[in-house]
Design an enzyme around this catalytic site. Structure first.
Site, PDB file in Angstrom:
ATOM      1  N   SER A   1      16.011  22.922 -13.314  1.00 54.58           N
ATOM      2  CA  SER A   1      15.191  24.111 -13.470  1.00 54.58           C
ATOM      3  C   SER A   1      16.054  25.325 -13.183  1.00 54.58           C
ATOM      4  CB  SER A   1      14.019  24.049 -12.487  1.00 54.58           C
ATOM      5  OG  SER A   1      13.499  25.349 -12.272  1.00 54.58           O
TER       6      SER A   1
ATOM      7  N   HIS B   1       0.837  -1.227   0.000  1.00 49.09           N
ATOM      8  CA  HIS B   1       0.000   0.000   0.000  1.00 49.09           C
ATOM      9  C   HIS B   1       0.862   1.262   0.000  1.00 49.09           C
ATOM     10  CE1 HIS B   1      -3.405  -2.636   1.275  1.00 49.09           C
ATOM     11  NE2 HIS B   1      -2.483  -3.196   2.028  1.00 49.09           N
TER      12      HIS B   1
ATOM     13  N   GLU C   1      10.226   9.285 -16.265  1.00 45.55           N
ATOM     14  CA  GLU C   1       8.860   9.726 -16.591  1.00 45.55           C
ATOM     15  C   GLU C   1       8.508   9.404 -18.036  1.00 45.55           C
ATOM     16  OE1 GLU C   1       8.318  13.489 -13.536  1.00 45.55           O
ATOM     17  OE2 GLU C   1       9.501  13.774 -15.338  1.00 45.55           O
TER      18      GLU C   1
ATOM     19  N   LYS D   1      15.968  21.237  -7.864  1.00 42.61           N
ATOM     20  CA  LYS D   1      15.284  20.173  -8.595  1.00 42.61           C
ATOM     21  C   LYS D   1      16.229  19.322  -9.450  1.00 42.61           C
ATOM     22  CE  LYS D   1      11.261  21.253 -10.546  1.00 42.61           C
ATOM     23  NZ  LYS D   1      10.335  20.216 -10.056  1.00 42.61           N
TER      24      LYS D   1
END
Ligand code: ARG
Length: 332
Positions: free
Chosen positions: A274, A153, A287, A280
Site C-alpha cells: 500500500s 478453536h 486470498e 502492509k
C-alpha cells in the site's frame, strides 16, 4: 447441416444463443482426434473407401494445422466445433468431407470430445498436485523440528511442528489425487457409435475407435452414452473438494502472515503493498486461492443444476456443460 427442410434460417438472437463455438472451440484437438479415429474405422469396415478416408485424414490434418497456427475461427453460423471443422474440411477437400459424418452424430461426437478433454485436464491437475505434494514434503522435511502452536478453536492448544502441520495438507492432496484418478478410471469408456441416441445400422467397430482414442472399451448403453455427464460432474466435484483444501491452506497463510501472528513472511513476489500504509504486505495470492474456491464450487453447482431433471437422452441444455468445467479448470 440440419436446415434442409426449414424455409427460414434462425433469427439473429437464436443464432447467437444456439452457438457453442465461442467456447467449444477449445475442444478442437479432441474433435480432430475423434474424427481421425472414426474415419480410420469407417475405412477398415469398408463403410468408406480407403481413398476417401485418406483424403479426409489429410484434410483433417490441414484443418488442425490451420487451427494451431491461427486459432479456430468463430463463425456463429457454424454453431459448434464439430460443424466448423466439417465445414472447413468440405472447403478444403470437397465432397468426400460429407462421408466423415457417416454412422455418427454430434451427440456421440461431443460426448467423446469432452471426455477426452476432461481426461487430459485430470492428467494436468494430477501433475500439478504431485508437484504440490513434493513442495509440501520438502518444506515439511526442512521444518521437521520447527516448533509451532497447534490450534483447536483457533486457540493455542499443544505444541506441534510446522512439518507435522504441512504434512496434514499432503494427506488432503493425496486424497484429492485419488478422487481424480477414480474419476479418470470411470470416465474411460468411449461413447462413439451411440450416434444420436440409438446407435447406427452401419457395421461399425466400436472397439477399434475406443482403442484408438485410448479408452478401455466402448460404453454399454447408447442412451446413457450421449446423455451422461457424470464424468464432468466427477471432475467438478473432485475440483471442488481440492479447492476447499487449497482454500484452507491459503487461510492458514493469511492468518500466519498477519502482524498479530507473524509466523511467516510471504515473499514480495506473492504479496501486494500500500502506498499510504507502508507496514502492509497483503497476502493477495492466498486470498485469491481462498476466493477462487467459491467460484469453483459455483461451477460445480451450475452443472448439477443443469443436469437435474433432464430426460433421456441428449437435450441442448447439456451444451452448457462445458463453460463451468473450463472455468473451474482454469481457476485450478
Ligand atoms: N454443440 C452441441 C453441444 O455441445 C453439440 C451437440 C449438438 N446436438 C444436437 N442434437 N443439437 O452439446
Amino acid at each position: 447441416m440440419w436446415g434442409g427442410r426449414f424455409a427460414e434460417g434462425p433469427a439473429a438472437v437464436m443464432r447467437e444463443i444456439n452457438a457453442s463455438i465461442p467456447f467449444d472451440k477449445r475442444l478442437w484437438q479432441q474433435d480432430i482426434a475423434g474424427s481421425k479415429a472414426h474415419v480410420a474405422m469407417l475405412a477398415a469396415q469398408k463403410i468408406v473407401t480407403d481413398a476417401d478416408a485418406a483424403e479426409i485424414t489429410r484434410g483433417l490434418d490441414a484443418v488442425a494445422a490451420e487451427y494451431a497456427e491461427k486459432g479456430v475461427p468463430v463463425d456463429l453460423a457454424l454453431e459448434d466445433i464439430h460443424m466448423a471443422t466439417e465445414g472447413r474440411l468440405a472447403e478444403l477437400i470437397g465432397a468426400p468431407a460429407g462421408r466423415l459424418h457417416t454412422a455418427r452424430s454430434r451427440n456421440d461426437q461431443v460426448a467423446t470430445d469432452f471426455k477426452l478433454w476432461v481426461r487430459d485436464a485430470i492428467d494436468a491437475v494430477d501433475a500439478g498436485l504431485q508437484a504440490l505434494q513434493v513442495a509440501l514434503v520438502t518444506r515439511a522435511d526442512e521444518h521437521a523440528a520447527s516448533v509451532m502452536p497447534g490450534f483447536t478453536h483457533l486457540q493455542v492448544a499443544q505444541p506441534v511442528t510446522l512439518g507435522h502441520h504441512l504434512m496434514a495438507y499432503y494427506e488432503m492432496i493425496g486424497r484429492d489425487r485419488s478422487r481424480f484418478a477414480d474419476a479418470r478410471k470411470r470416465l474411460n469408456r468411449c461413447p462413439l457409435g451411440a450416434a444420436a441416441l440409438a446407435g447406427t445400422g452401419f457395421p461399425i467397430d466400436r472397439h477399434r475407435t475406443a482403442e484408438a482414442l485410448g479408452f478401455e472399451g466402448p460404453t454399454d448403453n447408447s442412451l446413457d452414452s450421449v446423455s451422461d455427464r457424470d464424468f464432468a460432474l466427477d471432475y467438478l466435484m473432485a475440483a471442488t473438494q481440492l479447492s476447499l483444501h487449497l482454500s484452507r491452506l491459503a487461510e492458514e497463510f493469511i492468518i500466519w502472515a498477519s502482524q498479530p501472528y507473524g509466523f511467516v513472511k510471504l515473499p514480495d513476489s506473492y504479496s501486494t503493498g500500500s502506498s499510504i500504509m507502508p507496514q502492509k504486505r497483503n497476502p493477495d495470492a492466498a486470498e485469491l486461492v481462498r476466493g477462487h474456491s467459491g467460484r469453483i464450487a459455483g461451477c460445480m453447482t451450475a452443472l448439477v443444476m443443469t443436469m437435474k431433471g433432464l430426460p433421456l437422452a441428449y437435450s441442448k441444455d447439456m451444451q452448457d456443460d462445458k463453460p463451468p468445467v473450463f472455468e473451474a479448470h482454469d481457476l485450478l
